[in-house]
Design a protein around this motif. Structure first.
Motif, short mmCIF file in Angstrom:
data_model
loop_
_atom_site.label_atom_id
_atom_site.label_comp_id
_atom_site.label_asym_id
_atom_site.label_seq_id
_atom_site.Cartn_x
_atom_site.Cartn_y
_atom_site.Cartn_z
N ARG A 62 -1.28 1.64 0.16
CA ARG A 62 0.15 1.40 0.25
C ARG A 62 0.51 0.55 1.47
O ARG A 62 1.42 -0.28 1.42
CB ARG A 62 0.92 2.72 0.30
N PRO A 75 2.84 -2.25 -0.13
CA PRO A 75 3.83 -1.18 -0.18
C PRO A 75 4.74 -1.19 -1.40
O PRO A 75 5.33 -0.17 -1.73
CB PRO A 75 4.66 -1.39 1.10
N SER A 76 4.85 -2.31 -2.08
CA SER A 76 5.75 -2.39 -3.24
C SER A 76 5.04 -2.08 -4.56
O SER A 76 5.67 -2.14 -5.62
CB SER A 76 6.40 -3.77 -3.31
N ASN A 96 2.48 3.90 -5.37
CA ASN A 96 3.56 4.81 -4.96
C ASN A 96 3.71 5.97 -5.92
O ASN A 96 3.96 7.10 -5.51
CB ASN A 96 4.88 4.04 -4.84
N SER A 101 14.80 5.34 9.02
CA SER A 101 14.91 4.80 7.66
C SER A 101 14.94 3.28 7.67
O SER A 101 14.30 2.62 6.84
CB SER A 101 16.16 5.35 6.97
N SER A 114 11.48 2.01 8.55
CA SER A 114 10.59 2.18 7.41
C SER A 114 10.87 1.12 6.35
O SER A 114 9.93 0.57 5.75
CB SER A 114 10.76 3.57 6.81
N ALA A 115 12.15 0.83 6.10
CA ALA A 115 12.51 -0.17 5.10
C ALA A 115 11.99 -1.55 5.48
O ALA A 115 11.61 -2.35 4.61
CB ALA A 115 14.02 -0.21 4.93
N SER A 161 7.51 -0.68 6.56
CA SER A 161 6.63 0.05 5.65
C SER A 161 6.85 -0.28 4.18
O SER A 161 5.90 -0.25 3.39
CB SER A 161 6.82 1.57 5.85
N ASP A 162 8.09 -0.56 3.79
CA ASP A 162 8.40 -0.74 2.37
C ASP A 162 8.25 -2.17 1.88
O ASP A 162 8.28 -2.42 0.68
CB ASP A 162 9.84 -0.26 2.09
#
Length: 269
Positions: free
Chosen positions: A82, A86-87, A92, A127, A130-131, A134-135
């Motif tokens: 991930r 990550p996408s 996921n 958040s 992370s966005a 990480s995301d």
């Protein structure tokens, strides 16, 4: 002439290496499809040891570990996959499915205690971080930054070479916006790259671990008690021995589960 020969030999070497790795992956895929999961694990790991990792390879390796019932290594592989991609919806989805099973196992260990076995809800700033880091992959942010820079070049050329006042204004202010966006997205790319190599998260690899109040086998158990294999935790600090080797990690799942775990019982993502 010698340079050309070396260059050709180098290309042949890498082509042979890639072909060999591809053949081993093909054998591993065949072993997995045939239900020989241990053989598939050995073959996938041999490719990782010789050629390094990739998101698809780690994903397949995690699948093989999961089929063998090794939730610790399965979660570790999928979490590492991930970070690289990550996408990816399959990665996921597998992580979420296994995480639910691990949480059920942790609930079973409560034995009447009223503790939460899920991670704490992240703060607003966590958040947002992370966005960004990480995301979305670092490469994607880098591509967007490159596109913004190209747009900056175009608008700068419009400002420099155009004689129309409106066009020059568009070029001037557009150039400022695009170069600022390029810098911001480039910063996001660096944040994503840093997240890939961060060592602030780990996976419980032992069948069960008891969180301790202090680093040491004789320390008292913390109030949270036991965590099972495959649990993802945040690493708060570490304890090293005289040779500089990490022997204990202080970890956190949530406010109920904070304590020390032996380094041999955990693996950093």
């Amino acid at each position: 002439m010698k340079v050309k020969i070396y260059f050709i030999l180098l290309i042949l070497f890498f082509s042979t290496t890639c072909l060999e790795a591809s053949n081993i992956v093909g054998k591993a895929d065949s072993a997995y499809n045939a239900g020989s999961f241990r053989e598939a694990i050995q073959l996938y790991n041999s490719v990782v040891d010789e050629n390094g990792t990739s998101a698809p390879l780690l994903f397949n390796l995690g699948n093989a570990y999961f089929q063998e019932g090794d939730y610790g290594n399965a979660m570790l592989c999928w979490q590492r996959a991930r970070r690289l991609d990550p996408s990816n919806t399959e990665i996921n989805s597998n992580i979420n499915y296994l995480q639910n099973r691990v949480e059920d196992a942790n609930k079973a260990e409560l034995k009447g205690k009223r503790f939460k076995v899920t991670p704490d809800e992240p703060s607003f700033f966590q958040s947002v971080h992370s966005a960004i880091a990480s995301d979305v992959s670092s490469n994607r942010w880098a591509v967007i930054a490159a596109v913004m820079f190209v747009m900056f070049i175009i608008t700068a050329a419009l400002y420099i070479f155009s004689r129309n006042v409106i066009a020059r204004k568009i070029g001037f202010f557009g150039g400022i916006c695009f170069i600022l966006c390029a810098l911001v997205f480039l910063m996001f790319s660096f944040m994503g790259a840093k997240e890939i190599y961060s060592k602030d998260e780990g996976i419980v690899m032992a069948f069960k671990v008891t969180l301790l109040t202090e680093p040491g086998k004789d320390a008292d158990a913390n109030k949270g008690g036991v965590l099972t294999k495959g649990t993802k935790v945040h690493v708060l600090s570490e304890e090293v021995d005289a040779e500089g080797k990490v022997t204990w990690y202080k970890v956190r799942l949530n406010t109920d589960y904070i304590g020390w775990v032996a380094a041999s019982d955990m693996e950093l993502i």
